[in-house]
Design a protein around this motif. Structure first.
Motif, PDB file in Angstrom:
ATOM      1  N   LYS A  68       0.768  -1.248  -0.102  1.00  0.00           N
ATOM      2  CA  LYS A  68       0.005  -0.028  -0.039  1.00  0.00           C
ATOM      3  C   LYS A  68       0.861   1.189  -0.004  1.00  0.00           C
ATOM      4  N   LEU A  69       0.749   1.959  -1.042  1.00  0.00           N
ATOM      5  CA  LEU A  69       1.646   3.070  -1.247  1.00  0.00           C
ATOM      6  C   LEU A  69       0.695   4.495  -1.519  1.00  0.00           C
ATOM      7  N   SER A  70       1.061   5.465  -1.267  1.00  0.00           N
ATOM      8  CA  SER A  70       0.635   6.670  -1.662  1.00  0.00           C
ATOM      9  C   SER A  70       0.831   7.041  -3.129  1.00  0.00           C
ATOM     10  N   GLU A  71       0.205   7.828  -3.870  1.00  0.00           N
ATOM     11  CA  GLU A  71       0.343   7.991  -5.479  1.00  0.00           C
ATOM     12  C   GLU A  71       1.804   8.531  -5.530  1.00  0.00           C
ATOM     13  N   LEU A  72       2.200   9.700  -4.763  1.00  0.00           N
ATOM     14  CA  LEU A  72       3.498  10.062  -4.756  1.00  0.00           C
ATOM     15  C   LEU A  72       4.574   8.832  -4.777  1.00  0.00           C
ATOM     16  N   GLU A  73       4.523   8.081  -3.708  1.00  0.00           N
ATOM     17  CA  GLU A  73       5.462   6.887  -3.603  1.00  0.00           C
ATOM     18  C   GLU A  73       5.316   5.859  -4.677  1.00  0.00           C
ATOM     19  N   ARG A  74       4.117   5.582  -5.231  1.00  0.00           N
ATOM     20  CA  ARG A  74       3.963   4.875  -6.385  1.00  0.00           C
ATOM     21  C   ARG A  74       4.834   5.277  -7.731  1.00  0.00           C
ATOM     22  N   GLN A  75       4.378   6.775  -7.889  1.00  0.00           N
ATOM     23  CA  GLN A  75       5.058   7.114  -9.005  1.00  0.00           C
ATOM     24  C   GLN A  75       6.564   7.214  -8.970  1.00  0.00           C
ATOM     25  N   PHE A  76       7.294   7.694  -7.735  1.00  0.00           N
ATOM     26  CA  PHE A  76       8.773   7.346  -7.344  1.00  0.00           C
ATOM     27  C   PHE A  76       9.134   6.224  -7.736  1.00  0.00           C
ATOM     28  N   ILE A  77       8.722   5.039  -7.408  1.00  0.00           N
ATOM     29  CA  ILE A  77       9.107   3.921  -7.503  1.00  0.00           C
ATOM     30  C   ILE A  77       8.951   3.392  -8.881  1.00  0.00           C
ATOM     31  N   GLU A  78       7.837   3.626  -9.660  1.00  0.00           N
ATOM     32  CA  GLU A  78       7.515   3.238 -10.956  1.00  0.00           C
ATOM     33  C   GLU A  78       8.605   4.072 -11.609  1.00  0.00           C
ATOM     34  N   ARG A  79       9.028   5.293 -11.448  1.00  0.00           N
ATOM     35  CA  ARG A  79      10.122   5.939 -12.171  1.00  0.00           C
ATOM     36  C   ARG A  79      11.688   5.141 -11.698  1.00  0.00           C
ATOM     37  N   ARG A  80      11.627   4.815 -10.639  1.00  0.00           N
ATOM     38  CA  ARG A  80      12.941   4.234 -10.364  1.00  0.00           C
ATOM     39  C   ARG A  80      13.220   2.704 -11.135  1.00  0.00           C
ATOM     40  N   LEU A  81      12.035   1.977 -11.089  1.00  0.00           N
ATOM     41  CA  LEU A  81      11.912   0.689 -11.625  1.00  0.00           C
ATOM     42  C   LEU A  81      12.056   1.021 -13.295  1.00  0.00           C
ATOM     43  N   ALA A  82      11.742   1.992 -13.750  1.00  0.00           N
ATOM     44  CA  ALA A  82      11.843   2.078 -15.291  1.00  0.00           C
ATOM     45  C   ALA A  82      13.549   2.448 -15.454  1.00  0.00           C
ATOM     46  N   GLU A  83      13.914   3.116 -14.610  1.00  0.00           N
ATOM     47  CA  GLU A  83      15.287   3.879 -14.637  1.00  0.00           C
ATOM     48  C   GLU A  83      16.439   2.399 -14.541  1.00  0.00           C
ATOM     49  N   GLU A  84      16.016   1.666 -13.554  1.00  0.00           N
ATOM     50  CA  GLU A  84      16.611   0.384 -13.375  1.00  0.00           C
ATOM     51  C   GLU A  84      16.595  -0.539 -14.698  1.00  0.00           C
ATOM     52  N   ARG A  85      15.546  -0.578 -15.027  1.00  0.00           N
ATOM     53  CA  ARG A  85      15.270  -1.719 -16.069  1.00  0.00           C
ATOM     54  C   ARG A  85      16.009  -1.164 -17.292  1.00  0.00           C
ATOM     55  N   SER A  86      16.138   0.145 -17.573  1.00  0.00           N
ATOM     56  CA  SER A  86      16.848   0.788 -18.675  1.00  0.00           C
ATOM     57  C   SER A  86      18.502   0.533 -18.402  1.00  0.00           C
ATOM     58  N   ALA A  87      18.895   0.956 -17.282  1.00  0.00           N
ATOM     59  CA  ALA A  87      20.215   0.660 -17.052  1.00  0.00           C
ATOM     60  C   ALA A  87      20.719  -0.788 -16.979  1.00  0.00           C
ATOM     61  N   LEU A  88      19.710  -1.796 -16.396  1.00  0.00           N
ATOM     62  CA  LEU A  88      19.961  -3.335 -16.789  1.00  0.00           C
ATOM     63  C   LEU A  88      20.136  -3.609 -18.315  1.00  0.00           C
ATOM     64  N   GLU A  89      19.331  -3.035 -18.979  1.00  0.00           N
ATOM     65  CA  GLU A  89      19.378  -3.345 -20.559  1.00  0.00           C
ATOM     66  C   GLU A  89      20.611  -2.871 -21.070  1.00  0.00           C
ATOM     67  N   SER A  90      20.762  -1.665 -20.818  1.00  0.00           N
ATOM     68  CA  SER A  90      22.159  -0.956 -21.447  1.00  0.00           C
ATOM     69  C   SER A  90      23.124  -1.782 -21.153  1.00  0.00           C
ATOM     70  N   LEU A  91      23.301  -2.157 -19.800  1.00  0.00           N
ATOM     71  CA  LEU A  91      24.488  -2.986 -19.423  1.00  0.00           C
ATOM     72  C   LEU A  91      24.717  -4.264 -19.868  1.00  0.00           C
ATOM     73  N   THR A  92      23.669  -4.923 -20.020  1.00  0.00           N
ATOM     74  CA  THR A  92      23.444  -6.196 -20.434  1.00  0.00           C
ATOM     75  C   THR A  92      23.750  -6.470 -21.729  1.00  0.00           C
ATOM     76  N   ALA A  93      23.593  -5.291 -22.841  1.00  0.00           N
ATOM     77  CA  ALA A  93      23.939  -5.318 -24.075  1.00  0.00           C
ATOM     78  C   ALA A  93      25.285  -5.150 -24.238  1.00  0.00           C
ATOM     79  N   ALA A  94      25.785  -4.344 -23.450  1.00  0.00           N
ATOM     80  CA  ALA A  94      27.215  -3.887 -23.472  1.00  0.00           C
ATOM     81  C   ALA A  94      28.260  -5.100 -23.087  1.00  0.00           C
ATOM     82  N   THR A  95      27.565  -5.683 -22.089  1.00  0.00           N
ATOM     83  CA  THR A  95      28.549  -6.776 -21.640  1.00  0.00           C
ATOM     84  C   THR A  95      28.314  -8.253 -22.539  1.00  0.00           C
TER      85      THR A  95
END
Length: 71
Positions: free
Chosen positions: A26-53
């Protein structure tokens, strides 16, 4: 270098799993938005690093199997 990249990949995967678990709570809307943004950033970083590795290359007309077949 490979060991460092594998450790970074593991860290990104752990962060992604942590954020996914947090989104199930259970999260507030602000917390949920923050976590979703961080999740997208982590997925992007993982994809870039995996492609380079682990670059994937597909051969053109003269792949080794085709070269052996014509010899």
């Amino acid at each position: 270098m490979l060991d460092e990249n594998l450790a970074r990949i593991r860290a990104h995967r752990n962060n992604i799993h942590r954020y996914l678990r947090l989104l199930k709570t259970k999260l507030s809307e602000l917390e949920r938005q923050f976590i979703e943004r961080r999740l997208a950033e982590e997925r992007s970083a993982l994809e870039s690093l995996t492609a380079a590795t682990f670059p994937v290359s597909f051969g053109g007309a003269n792949t080794p199997a085709e070269m052996r077949a014509t010899q």
